[in-house]
Scaffold this active site. Structure first.
Site, PDB file in Angstrom:
ATOM      1  N   ASP A   6      43.919  42.364  38.902  1.00 39.68           N
ATOM      2  CA  ASP A   6      45.011  41.940  39.775  1.00 39.68           C
ATOM      3  C   ASP A   6      46.141  41.386  38.925  1.00 39.68           C
ATOM      4  O   ASP A   6      45.931  40.659  37.961  1.00 39.68           O
ATOM      5  CB  ASP A   6      44.512  40.877  40.766  1.00 39.68           C
ATOM      6  CG  ASP A   6      45.484  40.679  41.916  1.00 39.68           C
ATOM      7  OD1 ASP A   6      45.134  41.050  43.048  1.00 39.68           O
ATOM      8  OD2 ASP A   6      46.594  40.141  41.684  1.00 39.68           O
ATOM      9  N   ILE A   7      47.365  41.742  39.293  1.00 34.37           N
ATOM     10  CA  ILE A   7      48.547  41.348  38.518  1.00 34.37           C
ATOM     11  C   ILE A   7      48.830  39.843  38.647  1.00 34.37           C
ATOM     12  O   ILE A   7      49.498  39.265  37.795  1.00 34.37           O
ATOM     13  CB  ILE A   7      49.765  42.180  38.992  1.00 34.37           C
ATOM     14  CG1 ILE A   7      50.818  42.269  37.909  1.00 34.37           C
ATOM     15  CG2 ILE A   7      50.337  41.667  40.289  1.00 34.37           C
ATOM     16  CD1 ILE A   7      51.887  43.320  38.198  1.00 34.37           C
ATOM     17  N   HIS A  48      38.895  42.733  46.752  1.00 33.78           N
ATOM     18  CA  HIS A  48      39.102  41.756  45.688  1.00 33.78           C
ATOM     19  C   HIS A  48      37.733  41.329  45.176  1.00 33.78           C
ATOM     20  O   HIS A  48      36.867  40.950  45.972  1.00 33.78           O
ATOM     21  CB  HIS A  48      39.792  40.500  46.225  1.00 33.78           C
ATOM     22  CG  HIS A  48      41.174  40.698  46.761  1.00 33.78           C
ATOM     23  ND1 HIS A  48      42.298  40.402  46.040  1.00 33.78           N
ATOM     24  CD2 HIS A  48      41.606  41.136  47.975  1.00 33.78           C
ATOM     25  CE1 HIS A  48      43.378  40.646  46.776  1.00 33.78           C
ATOM     26  NE2 HIS A  48      42.989  41.094  47.954  1.00 33.78           N
ATOM     27  N   GLU A  76      48.750  42.546  52.126  1.00 33.14           N
ATOM     28  CA  GLU A  76      50.102  42.883  51.667  1.00 33.14           C
ATOM     29  C   GLU A  76      50.257  44.343  51.251  1.00 33.14           C
ATOM     30  O   GLU A  76      51.368  44.857  51.236  1.00 33.14           O
ATOM     31  CB  GLU A  76      50.483  41.995  50.475  1.00 33.14           C
ATOM     32  CG  GLU A  76      50.730  40.545  50.872  1.00 33.14           C
ATOM     33  CD  GLU A  76      51.012  39.667  49.679  1.00 33.14           C
ATOM     34  OE1 GLU A  76      50.861  40.150  48.541  1.00 33.14           O
ATOM     35  OE2 GLU A  76      51.363  38.500  49.901  1.00 33.14           O
ATOM     36  N   VAL A  77      49.164  44.963  50.846  1.00 38.81           N
ATOM     37  CA  VAL A  77      49.245  46.345  50.360  1.00 38.81           C
ATOM     38  C   VAL A  77      48.440  47.239  51.303  1.00 38.81           C
ATOM     39  O   VAL A  77      47.257  46.983  51.567  1.00 38.81           O
ATOM     40  CB  VAL A  77      48.713  46.475  48.915  1.00 38.81           C
ATOM     41  CG1 VAL A  77      48.810  47.920  48.448  1.00 38.81           C
ATOM     42  CG2 VAL A  77      49.488  45.561  47.973  1.00 38.81           C
ATOM     43  N   ASN A 114      41.141  41.835  52.735  1.00 36.85           N
ATOM     44  CA  ASN A 114      42.019  41.387  53.817  1.00 36.85           C
ATOM     45  C   ASN A 114      42.404  42.565  54.697  1.00 36.85           C
ATOM     46  O   ASN A 114      42.753  43.633  54.196  1.00 36.85           O
ATOM     47  CB  ASN A 114      43.285  40.756  53.230  1.00 36.85           C
ATOM     48  CG  ASN A 114      42.998  39.440  52.525  1.00 36.85           C
ATOM     49  OD1 ASN A 114      42.284  38.602  53.050  1.00 36.85           O
ATOM     50  ND2 ASN A 114      43.535  39.273  51.327  1.00 36.85           N
ATOM     51  N   HIS A 154      41.759  47.672  49.594  1.00 37.36           N
ATOM     52  CA  HIS A 154      41.371  47.112  48.294  1.00 37.36           C
ATOM     53  C   HIS A 154      40.367  46.005  48.520  1.00 37.36           C
ATOM     54  O   HIS A 154      40.500  45.204  49.440  1.00 37.36           O
ATOM     55  CB  HIS A 154      42.573  46.612  47.491  1.00 37.36           C
ATOM     56  CG  HIS A 154      43.539  45.788  48.268  1.00 37.36           C
ATOM     57  ND1 HIS A 154      44.397  46.326  49.199  1.00 37.36           N
ATOM     58  CD2 HIS A 154      43.787  44.459  48.266  1.00 37.36           C
ATOM     59  CE1 HIS A 154      45.137  45.367  49.728  1.00 37.36           C
ATOM     60  NE2 HIS A 154      44.777  44.223  49.189  1.00 37.36           N
TER      61      HIS A 154
HETATM   62  P1  AMP Z   1      46.260  41.578  49.717  1.00 34.03           P
HETATM   63  O1  AMP Z   1      47.028  40.335  50.059  1.00 34.03           O
HETATM   64  O2  AMP Z   1      44.801  41.475  50.069  1.00 34.03           O
HETATM   65  O3  AMP Z   1      46.913  42.822  50.256  1.00 34.03           O
HETATM   66  O4  AMP Z   1      46.274  41.658  48.134  1.00 34.03           O
HETATM   67  C1  AMP Z   1      47.185  42.417  47.386  1.00 34.03           C
HETATM   68  C2  AMP Z   1      46.916  42.106  45.937  1.00 34.03           C
HETATM   69  O5  AMP Z   1      47.528  43.104  45.141  1.00 34.03           O
HETATM   70  C3  AMP Z   1      47.487  40.749  45.462  1.00 34.03           C
HETATM   71  O6  AMP Z   1      46.419  39.965  44.953  1.00 34.03           O
HETATM   72  C4  AMP Z   1      48.495  41.148  44.383  1.00 34.03           C
HETATM   73  O7  AMP Z   1      48.551  40.224  43.325  1.00 34.03           O
HETATM   74  C5  AMP Z   1      47.973  42.500  43.955  1.00 34.03           C
HETATM   75  N1  AMP Z   1      48.939  43.412  43.361  1.00 34.03           N
HETATM   76  C6  AMP Z   1      50.144  43.777  43.861  1.00 34.03           C
HETATM   77  N2  AMP Z   1      50.757  44.662  43.057  1.00 34.03           N
HETATM   78  C7  AMP Z   1      49.903  44.869  42.029  1.00 34.03           C
HETATM   79  C8  AMP Z   1      49.954  45.690  40.854  1.00 34.03           C
HETATM   80  N3  AMP Z   1      51.013  46.474  40.585  1.00 34.03           N
HETATM   81  N4  AMP Z   1      48.899  45.665  40.001  1.00 34.03           N
HETATM   82  C9  AMP Z   1      47.844  44.882  40.260  1.00 34.03           C
HETATM   83  N5  AMP Z   1      47.730  44.095  41.346  1.00 34.03           N
HETATM   84  C10 AMP Z   1      48.756  44.079  42.214  1.00 34.03           C
END
Ligand code: AMP
Length: 125
Positions: free
Chosen positions: A39-40, A112, A105-106, A97, A110
């Site tokens: 994770d970034i 975690h 957010e994405v 999530n 995914h």
């Molecule tokens: P969520 O809130 O469960 O959707 O988590 C999204 C996660 O993606 C967050 O922990 C971010 O830090 C992570 N994230 C977003 N962009 C990137 C990226 N380019 N590379 C790695 N992790 C990312």
């Protein structure tokens, strides 16, 4: 902006771009079903994301529409990453999530993986 998990998959999300190699990532594991990368913005000493190769918005979408082969392959990959990264002996947390209440957010499923040290309570209000 949080994800609406009832919307169709949009292949412009950042993890789709990572899967296509358009955005770099710090890969820890890859096979036919999954890609795992750091994770970034880590929220634990060790924070890895595991994503399926297929186009699924969330755990909800994946659990309903993915094939048995995809589900088995993905779950095996998550477990293997945790084992290979030495997370099992001291323990780890798996979290995914889904949608607004969870702060997704994405819009690509995914998982975690959190570990590397004590993680504190599961939730704080
Ligand atoms: P969520 O809130 O469960 O959707 O988590 C999204 C996660 O993606 C967050 O922990 C971010 O830090 C992570 N994230 C977003 N962009 C990137 C990226 N380019 N590379 C790695 N992790 C990312």
């Amino acid at each position: 902006m949080t994800v609406d998990p009832t919307k169709p998959y949009d292949d412009q999300n950042i993890f789709a771009k990572i899967l296509r190699g358009e955005i770099p990532n710090n890969t820890v594991y890859e096979d036919a079903y999954a890609l795992a990368f750091h994770d970034i913005n880590p929220q634990a000493d060790l924070h890895i994301l595991v994503i399926p190769k297929g186009p699924y918005v969330s755990w909800d979408d994946f659990s309903e529409k993915a094939s048995d082969e995809e589900i088995a392959g993905f779950v095996r990959a998550v477990g293997k990453v945790a084992r290979d990264k030495g997370m099992v002996v001291r323990g780890y947390r798996w979290l995914s999530n889904v949608g607004r209440n969870a702060g997704q957010e994405v819009a690509h499923l995914h998982v975690h993986l959190f570990g590397g040290g004590p993680l504190g309570p599961m939730l704080s209000k």
